[in-house]
Design a protein around this motif. Sequence first.
Motif, PDB file in Angstrom:
ATOM      1  N   PHE A  50       0.835  -1.203   0.000  1.00  0.00           N
ATOM      2  CA  PHE A  50       0.000   0.000   0.000  1.00  0.00           C
ATOM      3  C   PHE A  50       0.871   1.254   0.000  1.00  0.00           C
ATOM      4  O   PHE A  50       0.630   2.216  -0.742  1.00  0.00           O
ATOM      5  N   ALA A  51       1.912   1.234   0.852  1.00  0.00           N
ATOM      6  CA  ALA A  51       2.786   2.412   0.964  1.00  0.00           C
ATOM      7  C   ALA A  51       3.478   2.699  -0.357  1.00  0.00           C
ATOM      8  O   ALA A  51       3.652   3.864  -0.745  1.00  0.00           O
ATOM      9  N   GLU A  52       3.877   1.634  -1.073  1.00  0.00           N
ATOM     10  CA  GLU A  52       4.581   1.847  -2.334  1.00  0.00           C
ATOM     11  C   GLU A  52       3.670   2.474  -3.391  1.00  0.00           C
ATOM     12  O   GLU A  52       4.111   3.348  -4.157  1.00  0.00           O
ATOM     13  N   VAL A  53       2.418   2.034  -3.416  1.00  0.00           N
ATOM     14  CA  VAL A  53       1.492   2.607  -4.401  1.00  0.00           C
ATOM     15  C   VAL A  53       1.371   4.114  -4.197  1.00  0.00           C
ATOM     16  O   VAL A  53       1.453   4.902  -5.147  1.00  0.00           O
ATOM     17  N   ARG A  54       1.208   4.533  -2.959  1.00  0.00           N
ATOM     18  CA  ARG A  54       1.064   5.962  -2.681  1.00  0.00           C
ATOM     19  C   ARG A  54       2.398   6.694  -2.937  1.00  0.00           C
ATOM     20  O   ARG A  54       2.410   7.828  -3.414  1.00  0.00           O
ATOM     21  N   PHE A  55       3.502   6.018  -2.608  1.00  0.00           N
ATOM     22  CA  PHE A  55       4.823   6.614  -2.824  1.00  0.00           C
ATOM     23  C   PHE A  55       5.047   6.891  -4.306  1.00  0.00           C
ATOM     24  O   PHE A  55       5.530   7.971  -4.697  1.00  0.00           O
ATOM     25  N   GLY A  92      15.924   0.475  -1.985  1.00  0.00           N
ATOM     26  CA  GLY A  92      16.134  -0.793  -1.291  1.00  0.00           C
ATOM     27  C   GLY A  92      14.978  -1.178  -0.387  1.00  0.00           C
ATOM     28  O   GLY A  92      14.924  -2.305   0.109  1.00  0.00           O
ATOM     29  N   ALA A  93      14.062  -0.230  -0.154  1.00  0.00           N
ATOM     30  CA  ALA A  93      12.943  -0.500   0.754  1.00  0.00           C
ATOM     31  C   ALA A  93      11.612  -0.497   0.026  1.00  0.00           C
ATOM     32  O   ALA A  93      10.573  -0.396   0.659  1.00  0.00           O
ATOM     33  N   ARG A  94      11.677  -0.598  -1.289  1.00  0.00           N
ATOM     34  CA  ARG A  94      10.447  -0.549  -2.075  1.00  0.00           C
ATOM     35  C   ARG A  94      10.006  -1.965  -2.442  1.00  0.00           C
ATOM     36  O   ARG A  94      10.827  -2.838  -2.714  1.00  0.00           O
ATOM     37  N   PHE A  95       8.682  -2.141  -2.440  1.00  0.00           N
ATOM     38  CA  PHE A  95       8.112  -3.468  -2.653  1.00  0.00           C
ATOM     39  C   PHE A  95       8.634  -4.077  -3.962  1.00  0.00           C
ATOM     40  O   PHE A  95       9.030  -5.247  -4.012  1.00  0.00           O
ATOM     41  N   ALA A  96       8.648  -3.280  -5.012  1.00  0.00           N
ATOM     42  CA  ALA A  96       9.062  -3.783  -6.325  1.00  0.00           C
ATOM     43  C   ALA A  96      10.515  -4.261  -6.309  1.00  0.00           C
ATOM     44  O   ALA A  96      10.863  -5.252  -6.975  1.00  0.00           O
ATOM     45  N   GLU A  97      11.358  -3.565  -5.549  1.00  0.00           N
ATOM     46  CA  GLU A  97      12.763  -3.978  -5.458  1.00  0.00           C
ATOM     47  C   GLU A  97      12.899  -5.299  -4.709  1.00  0.00           C
ATOM     48  O   GLU A  97      13.682  -6.176  -5.091  1.00  0.00           O
ATOM     49  N   LEU A  98      12.140  -5.436  -3.629  1.00  0.00           N
ATOM     50  CA  LEU A  98      12.179  -6.698  -2.859  1.00  0.00           C
ATOM     51  C   LEU A  98      11.678  -7.854  -3.721  1.00  0.00           C
ATOM     52  O   LEU A  98      12.177  -8.976  -3.628  1.00  0.00           O
ATOM     53  N   LEU A  99      10.710  -7.541  -4.556  1.00  0.00           N
ATOM     54  CA  LEU A  99      10.131  -8.577  -5.429  1.00  0.00           C
ATOM     55  C   LEU A  99      11.146  -9.085  -6.439  1.00  0.00           C
ATOM     56  O   LEU A  99      11.095 -10.240  -6.871  1.00  0.00           O
ATOM     57  N   VAL A 111      13.924  -7.729   3.879  1.00  0.00           N
ATOM     58  CA  VAL A 111      12.667  -7.061   4.265  1.00  0.00           C
ATOM     59  C   VAL A 111      12.821  -6.385   5.621  1.00  0.00           C
ATOM     60  O   VAL A 111      12.345  -5.262   5.829  1.00  0.00           O
ATOM     61  N   ASN A 112      13.505  -7.075   6.548  1.00  0.00           N
ATOM     62  CA  ASN A 112      13.761  -6.438   7.849  1.00  0.00           C
ATOM     63  C   ASN A 112      14.509  -5.118   7.676  1.00  0.00           C
ATOM     64  O   ASN A 112      14.167  -4.105   8.297  1.00  0.00           O
ATOM     65  N   GLU A 113      15.530  -5.130   6.836  1.00  0.00           N
ATOM     66  CA  GLU A 113      16.312  -3.910   6.607  1.00  0.00           C
ATOM     67  C   GLU A 113      15.462  -2.831   5.935  1.00  0.00           C
ATOM     68  O   GLU A 113      15.603  -1.635   6.223  1.00  0.00           O
ATOM     69  N   ASN A 143       7.449 -16.000  -2.596  1.00  0.00           N
ATOM     70  CA  ASN A 143       6.121 -16.313  -3.131  1.00  0.00           C
ATOM     71  C   ASN A 143       5.037 -15.423  -2.524  1.00  0.00           C
ATOM     72  O   ASN A 143       4.074 -15.047  -3.199  1.00  0.00           O
ATOM     73  N   LEU A 144       5.197 -15.085  -1.237  1.00  0.00           N
ATOM     74  CA  LEU A 144       4.230 -14.177  -0.610  1.00  0.00           C
ATOM     75  C   LEU A 144       4.288 -12.800  -1.260  1.00  0.00           C
ATOM     76  O   LEU A 144       3.253 -12.173  -1.528  1.00  0.00           O
ATOM     77  N   LEU A 145       5.498 -12.332  -1.528  1.00  0.00           N
ATOM     78  CA  LEU A 145       5.644 -11.037  -2.193  1.00  0.00           C
ATOM     79  C   LEU A 145       4.996 -11.071  -3.575  1.00  0.00           C
ATOM     80  O   LEU A 145       4.328 -10.114  -3.982  1.00  0.00           O
ATOM     81  N   LYS A 146       5.183 -12.174  -4.289  1.00  0.00           N
ATOM     82  CA  LYS A 146       4.571 -12.292  -5.616  1.00  0.00           C
ATOM     83  C   LYS A 146       3.046 -12.273  -5.503  1.00  0.00           C
ATOM     84  O   LYS A 146       2.350 -11.651  -6.313  1.00  0.00           O
ATOM     85  N   THR A 147       2.521 -12.974  -4.482  1.00  0.00           N
ATOM     86  CA  THR A 147       1.066 -13.011  -4.300  1.00  0.00           C
ATOM     87  C   THR A 147       0.526 -11.611  -4.024  1.00  0.00           C
ATOM     88  O   THR A 147      -0.457 -11.165  -4.633  1.00  0.00           O
ATOM     89  N   LEU A 148       1.172 -10.901  -3.114  1.00  0.00           N
ATOM     90  CA  LEU A 148       0.683  -9.570  -2.747  1.00  0.00           C
ATOM     91  C   LEU A 148       0.936  -8.544  -3.851  1.00  0.00           C
ATOM     92  O   LEU A 148       0.281  -7.502  -3.894  1.00  0.00           O
ATOM     93  N   SER A 149       1.876  -8.842  -4.751  1.00  0.00           N
ATOM     94  CA  SER A 149       2.124  -7.914  -5.862  1.00  0.00           C
ATOM     95  C   SER A 149       0.965  -7.896  -6.840  1.00  0.00           C
ATOM     96  O   SER A 149       0.883  -7.003  -7.689  1.00  0.00           O
ATOM     97  N   THR A 150       0.055  -8.877  -6.723  1.00  0.00           N
ATOM     98  CA  THR A 150      -1.112  -8.895  -7.618  1.00  0.00           C
ATOM     99  C   THR A 150      -2.155  -7.865  -7.202  1.00  0.00           C
ATOM    100  O   THR A 150      -3.139  -7.667  -7.924  1.00  0.00           O
ATOM    101  N   ILE A 151      -1.959  -7.242  -6.039  1.00  0.00           N
ATOM    102  CA  ILE A 151      -2.870  -6.153  -5.660  1.00  0.00           C
ATOM    103  C   ILE A 151      -2.657  -5.017  -6.651  1.00  0.00           C
ATOM    104  O   ILE A 151      -1.558  -4.470  -6.755  1.00  0.00           O
TER     105      ILE A 151
END
Length: 536
Positions: A50-55, A92-99, A111-113, A143-151
């Motif tokens: 959610f934060a990344e979309v708004r960012f 380094g803290a963006r969802f797309a980068e972690l994905l 993800v912790n970092e 896989n969880l990140l991939k699942t949530l990336s479908t939002i």
Amino acid sequence: MIWIAPPEKDLATDTLEKRLWSAANQLWAGAGLKQSDYSEPILGLIFLRFAEVRFMVRRAELEKTSASSRRGSKVDDPASYIEQNVLYLPAGARFAELLQLPEGTDIGKAVNEAMKAIERDNPHMAGVLPKGFQIFDSLLLSNLLKTLSTIPADLEGDAFGKIYEYFLGTFAMSEGQKGGEFFTPLSIVRLIVEILEPFRGRILDPACGSGGMFVQSARFVQAHKLNPNGELSIHGQERVDATVRVSRMNLAVHGLEGDIKHGNTYYEDLHKSTGRFDFVCANPPFNVSQVDKERLSAEAGPGRRYPFGLPRTDNANYLWIQDFYSALNEKGRAGFVMASGAETASGSEKDIRQKIIEAGAVDVMVAVGPKMFYTVTLPCMLWFFDRGKAKTPRAKQVLFIDARHIYRQVDRAHRDWTDAQISFMANVVRLYRGEKPDYTLGGKETQEKIEELFGSKPHYQDVLGLCMSASHDKIEEQGWALSPGRYVGAAPGESVTDAEFKTQLQTWNEELETLNAQARELEQTIANNMAEILDA
């Protein structure tokens, strides 16, 4: 009155939140983890998406303005995001980068970092975001990140909030007793809010859990075409630190601002609440014992947190009830969940209850049937205070509603209320207050039900088996008991189907079991007290 809505047809099976839950559930099913271990990290990942979309939306705006500005780019200036209530996400803290992290990366550590970096650049979120992602192996987390990336990134309105809320509720249902510590069933919260009508002002929940009361209050305001952040000032307190974090993320996901503090409400009134709030709403823990009342003695007395004195029994129910009462200003309203039995408790609790009634604060009592909560099957009571009614015709009246037989069966173990049922009960209260009905929530179905019972130009009247407005004299005759069943009665000749009769019988049996359990507890308390006296 019996109104059993048919089970909800699962038309929403394909809603985004259900598909996400199903997909995520399949992933962690084989991971050997307890849900209590991964609920907070999962909610954190939803929050990050959610934060990344708004960012990204804000970043695009800044890139556009920076191209024509002589003052230099503000694209990587955290303040340019925070001033618009948007989290700044450093590289380094963006969802797309972690994905996109390559295979072999320790994704839990990454993800912790990322969470630490977000807190560093957004000081108001310090200590809020989860950092327990090391419990997942990298493949599962990937896989969880991939699942949530479908939002979808183009979700509008409160869609992210509904996803977060759905996961919160489903975790609560799955976690049983522990889940009840942070989540109150949605339909209970919505009824409280509909009856309170928190259009504007300062709102407090001193046992706020995940913040559901605030979210639904904001939805109520939005539904009436107003801006929640402009109309509501949100204040919460919660004993469990992890739940404070969940609550603050919940507010952020819903675009709300609030002051949520960590502290034990019994001993710490962190919002200095006495007389300061327009609305109080809460679902406090029931029948808590061993509260150190010596520490509260300075708070007892007129104008303080416990204006009617401390109960002598080892039960905190009437501490909470007085907390809610004393937090209200002279026109404030409160709505809260309370253990069944508190409304008829004897001894010092009865004395306190009598004083609250005589003060003219008790406005509405709603009896709720069993199975409405995820954690317990027992019935409960909803109490409503209105300190502003002292100069109205309702000054010495209390409205009793028996809603024990109004519900929808969700599954074998759970019930809830439909929007129409919630709106119906709230409109009974509005008619009693002399207000016009509001069908914003329930629509035509509620309107038809109200007009069926209260006429085409609805005005309040007692309805046998549903509601009764009782005077203080009548309540005194009943020993100051506030149980709706004593006043509302049962409608004679009310025909029921075999299925409805079976449901009724089951409800009565559950109520009998509740009373038997309370009798056994009382018997044990008496035995313990006698033993202490005799040993002294």
